[in-house]
Design a protein around this motif. Structure first.
Motif, PDB file in Angstrom:
ATOM      1  N   ARG A 244       5.332   2.934  -3.627  1.00  0.00           N
ATOM      2  CA  ARG A 244       4.666   3.388  -5.241  1.00  0.00           C
ATOM      3  C   ARG A 244       5.191   2.764  -6.730  1.00  0.00           C
ATOM      4  O   ARG A 244       6.298   3.711  -6.316  1.00  0.00           O
TER       5      ARG A 244
ATOM      6  N   LYS B 264       1.007  -0.782   0.234  1.00  0.00           N
ATOM      7  CA  LYS B 264      -0.021   0.064   0.196  1.00  0.00           C
ATOM      8  C   LYS B 264       0.736   0.941  -0.061  1.00  0.00           C
ATOM      9  O   LYS B 264       0.542   2.070  -0.366  1.00  0.00           O
TER      10      LYS B 264
ATOM     11  N   SER C 288      -4.980  -0.404  -2.626  1.00  0.00           N
ATOM     12  CA  SER C 288      -5.407   0.754  -1.555  1.00  0.00           C
ATOM     13  C   SER C 288      -6.705   0.800  -0.954  1.00  0.00           C
ATOM     14  O   SER C 288      -6.807  -0.313  -1.514  1.00  0.00           O
TER      15      SER C 288
ATOM     16  N   GLN D  89       2.294   5.329  -8.718  1.00  0.00           N
ATOM     17  CA  GLN D  89       0.709   5.063  -7.559  1.00  0.00           C
ATOM     18  C   GLN D  89       1.127   3.156  -7.519  1.00  0.00           C
ATOM     19  O   GLN D  89       1.458   2.561  -7.821  1.00  0.00           O
TER      20      GLN D  89
END
Length: 259
Positions: A152, A149, A169, A165
């Motif tokens: 990135r 989580k 999530s 990203q």
């Protein structure tokens, strides 16, 4: 071995633990979707209008409209040459549909209108459920859900440029996938816990190990969780029918929806 070497009765290779749904009124099996990330319905039929009506009723009108497609239902086939991932013969990357949106559609319906000409070796659908994926990431690489989580990944889109990203999530208090393997930027940083292995290679290795491999025949319907599972399509083939003067290829219809 050519397609002609396969007798007609071998056109479908069933998943070992497959749970078949009768070809009656369409019903979603929430337990099956939660447990495996997909529900497989054999011999649903190829009536796309019926599929749209059934899903409109089941979802309470929450069908997902795509402005890019310009319709609720996207029908497509594999082409000799295309810039669209779903129309290419190359195998696809594991991904979440509309991963960049704040609330991606929760479910995807994939209806096989025509299997691959070399079916069943080509055009398979492959699904990765979040639970076994997280378990194997922890067991093999020592990478936790929280690390996924926070780490990135770097993406590179022509219309959006480069951005970062995480693969996971939280949405409504639950972890969901947000990932697209084919859109990852080149030169990703090295692995979270494996310095000699790229992040992309690490993720792909685990996904290939835990995936369910599903072969769809004409009229088969696959319902996918777009939040709890990643999906992709394997390599496809095409065949030119000289007499008819057209290409034979895998043809699909897809509808996204919420519940």
């Amino acid at each position: 071995m050519s397609a002609s070497d396969y007798p007609g009765s071998h056109s479908v290779v069933r998943w070992p633990r497959e749970k078949t749904t009768p070809n009656k009124a369409l019903q979603l099996d929430q337990c099956e979707l939660a447990e495996n990330g997909f529900q497989l319905i054999r011999q649903y039929g190829v009536d796309v209008s019926r599929l749209e009506r059934d899903l409109d009723w089941i979802s309470g009108g929450q069908l997902y409209y795509s402005s890019r497609v310009g319709a609720l239902c996207h029908q497509y086939s594999v082409l000799p040459e295309s810039a669209n991932f779903s129309e290419q013969m190359l195998g696809g990357g594991f991904h979440t549909d509309f991963m960049f949106q704040p609330n991606p559609p929760a479910y995807i319906a994939l209806l096989c209108l025509q299997p691959d000409p070399r079916h069943p070796l080509y055009g398979r659908n492959q699904v990765v459920h979040v639970r076994p994926f997280l378990e194997r990431m922890q067991q093999i690489f020592g990478v936790s859900e929280q690390e996924l989580k926070e780490y990135r990944l770097l993406y590179d889109l022509a219309e959006r440029g480069r951005f970062e990203q995480p693969i996971l999530s939280d949405l409504d208090g639950k972890p969901i996938f947000r990932f697209h393997e084919r859109l990852l930027a080149k030169g990703q940083m090295k692995g979270i816990s494996a310095p000699d292995m790229s992040v992309a290679a690490m993720l792909h290795a685990v996904m290939m190990e835990v995936m369910a491999d599903i072969c769809l025949d004409r009229g088969d319907l696959l319902i996918l969780s777009n939040h709890n599972a990643l999906h992709r399509r394997g390599e496809c083939s095409i065949e030119f029918a000289g007499v008819a003067g057209k290409w034979h290829a895998r043809e699909m219809a897809t509808i996204r929806f919420n519940l």
